[in-house]
Design a protein around this motif. Structure first.
Motif, short mmCIF file in Angstrom:
data_model
loop_
_atom_site.label_atom_id
_atom_site.label_comp_id
_atom_site.label_asym_id
_atom_site.label_seq_id
_atom_site.Cartn_x
_atom_site.Cartn_y
_atom_site.Cartn_z
N GLU A 151 -3.74 -10.53 2.71
CA GLU A 151 -3.08 -9.43 3.41
C GLU A 151 -2.37 -8.53 2.39
OE1 GLU A 151 -3.22 -8.39 6.61
OE2 GLU A 151 -2.26 -6.80 5.47
N PHE A 152 -2.46 -7.23 2.60
CA PHE A 152 -1.85 -6.31 1.64
C PHE A 152 -0.74 -5.46 2.26
CE2 PHE A 152 -6.25 -7.12 0.29
CZ PHE A 152 -6.01 -7.70 -0.95
N LEU A 153 -0.26 -5.84 3.44
CA LEU A 153 0.76 -5.00 4.08
C LEU A 153 2.09 -5.09 3.35
CD1 LEU A 153 2.87 -7.01 5.77
CD2 LEU A 153 0.97 -7.09 7.35
N ARG A 154 2.83 -3.98 3.42
CA ARG A 154 4.18 -3.95 2.84
C ARG A 154 5.19 -4.07 3.96
NH1 ARG A 154 3.68 1.86 0.70
NH2 ARG A 154 2.36 1.80 2.54
N GLU A 155 6.26 -4.78 3.74
CA GLU A 155 7.34 -4.82 4.72
C GLU A 155 7.91 -3.41 4.82
OE1 GLU A 155 10.21 -7.92 4.13
OE2 GLU A 155 8.64 -9.38 3.80
N LYS A 204 -5.58 -11.06 -4.45
CA LYS A 204 -4.21 -10.91 -3.94
C LYS A 204 -3.18 -11.04 -5.07
CE LYS A 204 -0.64 -10.70 -1.43
NZ LYS A 204 -0.18 -10.24 -0.16
N ASN A 208 -0.86 -7.83 -6.50
CA ASN A 208 0.60 -7.82 -6.50
C ASN A 208 1.16 -7.79 -7.92
OD1 ASN A 208 1.00 -7.66 -3.80
ND2 ASN A 208 1.94 -9.67 -3.55
N ILE A 215 5.66 -1.25 -11.95
CA ILE A 215 7.11 -1.03 -11.79
C ILE A 215 7.83 -1.36 -13.10
CG2 ILE A 215 9.20 -1.73 -10.53
CD1 ILE A 215 7.32 -2.40 -8.14
N PHE A 249 4.22 3.52 -6.97
CA PHE A 249 4.78 2.36 -7.68
C PHE A 249 5.20 2.70 -9.11
CE2 PHE A 249 4.87 -1.40 -4.99
CZ PHE A 249 4.39 -0.80 -3.84
N ASN A 251 8.23 4.28 -9.37
CA ASN A 251 9.63 4.66 -9.15
C ASN A 251 10.52 3.71 -9.91
OD1 ASN A 251 8.98 6.80 -7.39
ND2 ASN A 251 8.66 5.33 -5.74
N TYR A 256 12.13 -4.82 -8.96
CA TYR A 256 11.49 -5.23 -7.71
C TYR A 256 12.12 -6.53 -7.22
CZ TYR A 256 8.77 -8.33 -10.78
OH TYR A 256 8.40 -9.27 -11.70
N GLY A 257 12.11 -6.69 -5.88
CA GLY A 257 12.58 -7.94 -5.28
C GLY A 257 11.69 -8.27 -4.10
N CYS A 260 7.75 -11.37 -1.98
CA CYS A 260 6.37 -11.43 -2.51
C CYS A 260 6.28 -11.31 -4.02
CB CYS A 260 5.53 -10.33 -1.85
SG CYS A 260 5.52 -10.48 -0.07
N PHE A 319 15.96 -5.70 0.51
CA PHE A 319 15.28 -5.58 -0.79
C PHE A 319 14.55 -4.26 -0.94
CE2 PHE A 319 10.62 -6.09 -0.57
CZ PHE A 319 10.44 -6.42 0.76
N LYS A 320 14.38 -3.56 0.19
CA LYS A 320 13.78 -2.22 0.19
C LYS A 320 14.16 -1.57 1.51
CE LYS A 320 9.42 -1.80 1.38
NZ LYS A 320 7.96 -1.87 1.38
#
Ligand code: UGA
Length: 437
Positions: A151-155, A204, A208, A215, A249, A251, A256-257, A260, A319-320
């Motif tokens: 799965e590649f979804l972002r929260e 995957k 990631n 980043i 990506f 920024n 990053y936190g 994942c 975290f975001k």
């Protein structure tokens, strides 16, 4: 299609809701009876934009239901997805015990052919283990196929990501499983990449860690910008306009936190070592990431001299933005660092407050109800998460409420010129600090 999803966390719940929304019949399974009860009562346990509506719509349409029984899920679906947690262990490796348990439980109730799909993020070669385990506990000798479908979804934009995927990766062996998987994803009209199981699992981790590398790369460039007087935002724009690189990506920030990247990078390092091909580049990615918070704290110390008894406001705990998830949040680590140095921290987050209240490391921070309340009498404001709500705040009011108008922006949310005009001393990442005009 009839689908069940074992594990109703971020990935399982969003996947189940979106599968139902495109017309599949979905059963979400979870062994947490309280979670199932609350979902049945219409309460969604996580904050994710749009998720509640999708769930309610599909429950009403009777395409989505919740159960505590794996047997119910397996009996009433052709495809069983596994979306359970794969937490990090102290040595950096992944705890696969939930996956193993679910594989055993599925095997125990398997009576007819099923496709068993791993959606949890796992190290390469886990699919082989899942297949072995199911074979071992397959009491009725039913046939099955194991598939890897990362799965590649972002929260924060999980529903949009899931409904509009860049690609679907299907790691499988047999045609029968591949055909069924293609039917699941047909309504999404996305490119489908079919691979072997090991490659899908690797995709995957490699995706990631590449994003994390981007980043850390821009964060390392940010340090050079600070030392040379350049502007990292301009540098990122300039390199990002090259289509081979892309602006996403890039920024710069305090690192990053989340649940994942930190875990997946550690796991990829560990599995590469176990395979005898250490991926040392990723250790540098981790080192740069940890260094961002250190450098940011140093900038705060350099300006405020000592933190003891200073009143510091912090905007952001999640975290975001657009999530209430505070797992491995740099904001939380920063607050904990500042509290340890004796600062009085007042913090606010639009959605992360409830979860943050349970974190003992920041128990001494005062959590307040708004961004403006947080800055009342503050000697410095730290921006740790780039919520729109903060970007749209009345900066004049913020300045008025603060005791000394000093801002440390860990997410480059504001324009330095604007901040100087309002009257702030403004520090950000990879850009020149500015004084009030
Ligand atoms: C990440 C990946 O982006 C998803 O594709 C993947 O499916 C997911 O992990 C997962 O493995 O489940 P997520 O952790 O939800 O998604 O959020 P991201 O948007 O990727 O952000 C991760 C962290 O990187 C955040 O702390 C964010 O602030 C930071 N970040 C992101 C930056 O510091 N700079 C950037 O330019 C982008």
């Amino acid at each position: 299609m009839d689908i069940s999803i074992v594990g109703s966390g971020y990935v399982g719940l969003v996947t189940g809701a979106c599968f139902a929304d495109v017309g599949h019949n979905v059963i979400c399974v979870d062994n947490d009876s309280r979670k199932i009860e609350s979902l049945r009562a219409g309460k969604v346990p996580i904050y994710e934009p749009g998720l509640e509506e999708v769930i309610h719509r599909n429950v009403s349409a009777r395409r989505l239901r919740f159960t505590g029984s794996i047997e119910d899920g397996v009996a009433n679906s052709q495809i069983v997805f596994i979306a359970v947690p794969t937490p990090q262990q102290p040595d950096g490796s992944v705890d696969l015990s939930f996956i193993e348990k679910v594989a055993r439980e599925i095997a125990g109730v398997l009576t007819d052919y099923r496709v068993i799909v791993d959606k949890s993020t796992v190290p390469v070669k886990t699919g082989e283990k899942v297949a072995e385990s199911i074979k071992r506990y397959n009491r009725h000798g039913a046939s099955f196929d194991v598939v890897s479908n990362p799965e590649f979804l972002r929260e924060g934009c999980a529903v949009t990501d899931l409904m509009n995927p860049d690609r679907i990766v299907i790691g499988a062996q047999g045609e029968r499983a591949i055909d069924l998987m293609k039917k699941v994803y047909e309504p999404f009209m996305a490119p489908i990449l079919v691979t072997d199981i090991n490659s899908a699992e690797l995709i995957k981790h490699a995706a990631n860690s590449f994003l994390a590398l981007k980043i850390s790369y821009i964060n390392a460039v940010a340090s050079i910008c600070e030392a040379s007087g350049a502007d990292v935002e301009k540098v990122a724009d300039g390199i990002g306009m090259d289509r081979r690189i892309g602006r996403n990506f890039l920024n710069a920030g305090i690192g990053y936190g989340g649940s994942c990247f930190p875990k997946d990078i550690a796991a990829f390092i560990t599995i590469s070592e176990q395979l005898g091909v250490p991926f040392n580049l990723l250790k540098e990615v981790q080192r740069i990431n940890a260094g961002q918070r250190e450098r940011f704290l140093k900038a705060i110390r350099d300006t405020l001299w000592v933190l003891r008894e200073k009143r510091i406001a912090v905007w952001g705990l999640a975290f975001k933005p657009d999530t209430d998830d505070i797992r491995c949040s740099v904001a939380i680590d920063l607050i904990s660092d500042m509290l340890r140095e004796g600062a009085h921290v007042t913090a606010y987050d639009p959605k992360g407050m409830e979860r943050a209240r349970e974190v003992s490391a920041i128990a001494d921070a005062k959590l307040v109800g708004s961004a403006l309340e947080a800055v009342e009498g503050a000697e410095a404001l730290v921006i740790a998460t780039e919520w729109d709500e903060f970007a749209n705040v009345d900066l004049g009011l913020v300045k008025e409420r603060m005791a000394t108008p000093i801002v440390f922006d860990g997410r480059n949310l504001f324009d330095p010129g604007t901040m100087a005009n309002v009257g702030f001393h403004y520090h950000s990442i990879g850009r020149k600090a500015v004084a009030p005009r």
